[in-house]
Motif scaffolding. Structure first.
Motif, mmCIF file in Angstrom:
data_model
loop_
_atom_site.group_PDB
_atom_site.id
_atom_site.type_symbol
_atom_site.label_atom_id
_atom_site.label_comp_id
_atom_site.label_asym_id
_atom_site.label_seq_id
_atom_site.Cartn_x
_atom_site.Cartn_y
_atom_site.Cartn_z
ATOM 1 N N THR A 1 21.524 57.626 -0.373
ATOM 2 C CA THR A 1 20.580 58.728 -0.597
ATOM 3 C C THR A 1 20.433 59.027 -2.083
ATOM 4 O OG1 THR A 1 22.469 60.164 -0.165
ATOM 5 C CG2 THR A 1 20.872 59.915 1.619
ATOM 6 N N ARG B 1 18.160 62.058 -4.855
ATOM 7 C CA ARG B 1 17.354 63.279 -4.890
ATOM 8 C C ARG B 1 16.683 63.400 -6.249
ATOM 9 N NH1 ARG B 1 16.730 67.994 -2.078
ATOM 10 N NH2 ARG B 1 16.619 69.953 -3.227
ATOM 11 N N ASP C 1 14.319 64.608 -1.160
ATOM 12 C CA ASP C 1 15.377 63.689 -0.751
ATOM 13 C C ASP C 1 14.792 62.335 -0.362
ATOM 14 O OD1 ASP C 1 17.919 65.216 -0.788
ATOM 15 O OD2 ASP C 1 16.783 66.563 0.520
ATOM 16 N N TYR C 2 15.549 61.287 -0.653
ATOM 17 C CA TYR C 2 15.172 59.909 -0.322
ATOM 18 C C TYR C 2 16.406 59.215 0.255
ATOM 19 C CZ TYR C 2 11.379 61.046 -3.492
ATOM 20 O OH TYR C 2 10.307 61.662 -4.093
ATOM 21 N N GLY C 3 16.188 58.193 1.057
ATOM 22 C CA GLY C 3 17.349 57.472 1.583
ATOM 23 C C GLY C 3 16.935 56.251 2.365
ATOM 24 N N THR D 1 13.577 54.689 -2.283
ATOM 25 C CA THR D 1 14.793 55.229 -2.915
ATOM 26 C C THR D 1 15.148 54.501 -4.220
ATOM 27 O OG1 THR D 1 15.515 55.547 -0.630
ATOM 28 C CG2 THR D 1 17.152 55.963 -2.323
ATOM 29 N N PHE E 1 23.540 58.284 -6.910
ATOM 30 C CA PHE E 1 23.249 58.100 -5.491
ATOM 31 C C PHE E 1 24.442 58.521 -4.641
ATOM 32 C CE2 PHE E 1 24.784 53.953 -7.031
ATOM 33 C CZ PHE E 1 25.677 53.538 -6.054
ATOM 34 N N PRO F 1 9.674 60.016 3.361
ATOM 35 C CA PRO F 1 11.064 60.442 3.174
ATOM 36 C C PRO F 1 11.393 61.753 3.885
ATOM 37 C CG PRO F 1 10.123 59.735 1.091
ATOM 38 C CD PRO F 1 9.021 59.674 2.088
ATOM 39 N N PRO G 1 22.513 64.259 -4.217
ATOM 40 C CA PRO G 1 22.096 63.569 -2.992
ATOM 41 C C PRO G 1 22.656 64.193 -1.726
ATOM 42 C CG PRO G 1 23.656 62.215 -4.213
ATOM 43 C CD PRO G 1 23.338 63.387 -5.083
#
Ligand SMILES: Cc1cc2nc3c(=O)[nH]c(=O)nc-3n(C[C@H](O)[C@H](O)[C@H](O)COP(=O)(O)O)c2cc1C
Length: 177
Positions: free
Chosen positions: A26, A28, A33-35, A61, A71, A93, A109
């Motif tokens: 993940t 941020r 947020d991304y993952g 990500t 991360f 996301p 994250p």
């Protein structure tokens, strides 16, 4: 140029015979947020504790980690197959994080609840390689996680690792002193 020893499909099938754990990585940035789901993850150094991940350059990500230099990693438990599938889907996301139970790491994250361990890493080195980017991240914080059975990926499907708690001793037969 010498022709490749394996075509893409044959290589994919061969690597499917290599069992791995499964994690969600993940990141941020700007309150977003991304993952994504990963299994290309290894420990590269103990001092300082450093791990390596390999991310496709087309994943949302990847550029976020490149820009933020941080991360999070959540090792998935066998009960989290649905999260592995969710984070492997190319969906917006925010849909990946909808109604997701997580805690916020000190670097930003999201760290998934129910994971067998969580780690936060600061990027020490970034290596673009073919269509992937390798990130070597120094582990700067860890969460103990749940004492749960880990999720395993093997032959393109999920399994469970039988840990210490599931070792069965033979009912009869020779015993070592
Ligand atoms: C078990 C499993 C392991 C995966 N491992 C990786 C990996 O190590 N690196 C990678 O870039 N993608 C990996 N993927 C694929 C990504 O999770 C997938 O491409 C994801 O859609 C990327 O997110 P995005 O398309 O929303 O950016 C894996 C998928 C699965 C199901």
């Amino acid at each position: 140029m010498t022709p490749p020893a394996l075509d893409t499909l044959a290589f994919r099938r061969l690597m499917a015979r290599w069992p791995t754990g499964v994690a969600v990585v993940t990141a941020r940035e700007k309150d977003h947020d991304y993952g994504l789901t990963v299994n290309a993850l290894l420990s590269v150094s103990l001092e300082p504790p450093t791990l390596l991940i390999s991310l496709t350059e087309i994943a949302d990500t990847t550029p976020v980690i490149a820009r933020t230099g941080a991360f999070g990693v959540s090792f998935l438990s066998a009960a989290q197959r649905d999260l592995s599938d969710r984070f492997a889907r190319t969906i917006p996301p925010e849909e990946k994080f909808r109604e997701l139970a997580f805690v916020r790491g000190t670097l930003g994250p999201a760290l998934l609840q129910g994971a067998t361990a969580t780690l936060e890493c600061r990027v020490r080195q970034t290596v673009p390689l073919l269509d992937h980017t390798l990130f070597a991240g120094e582990v700067v914080a860890v969460g103990p996680g749940e004492d749960a059975t880990p999720l395993v990926f093997h032959r393109s499907s999920y399994g469970e690792a039988a840990g210490e708690t599931s070792v069965k001793l033979p009912a009869a037969g020779p015993r070592h002193a």
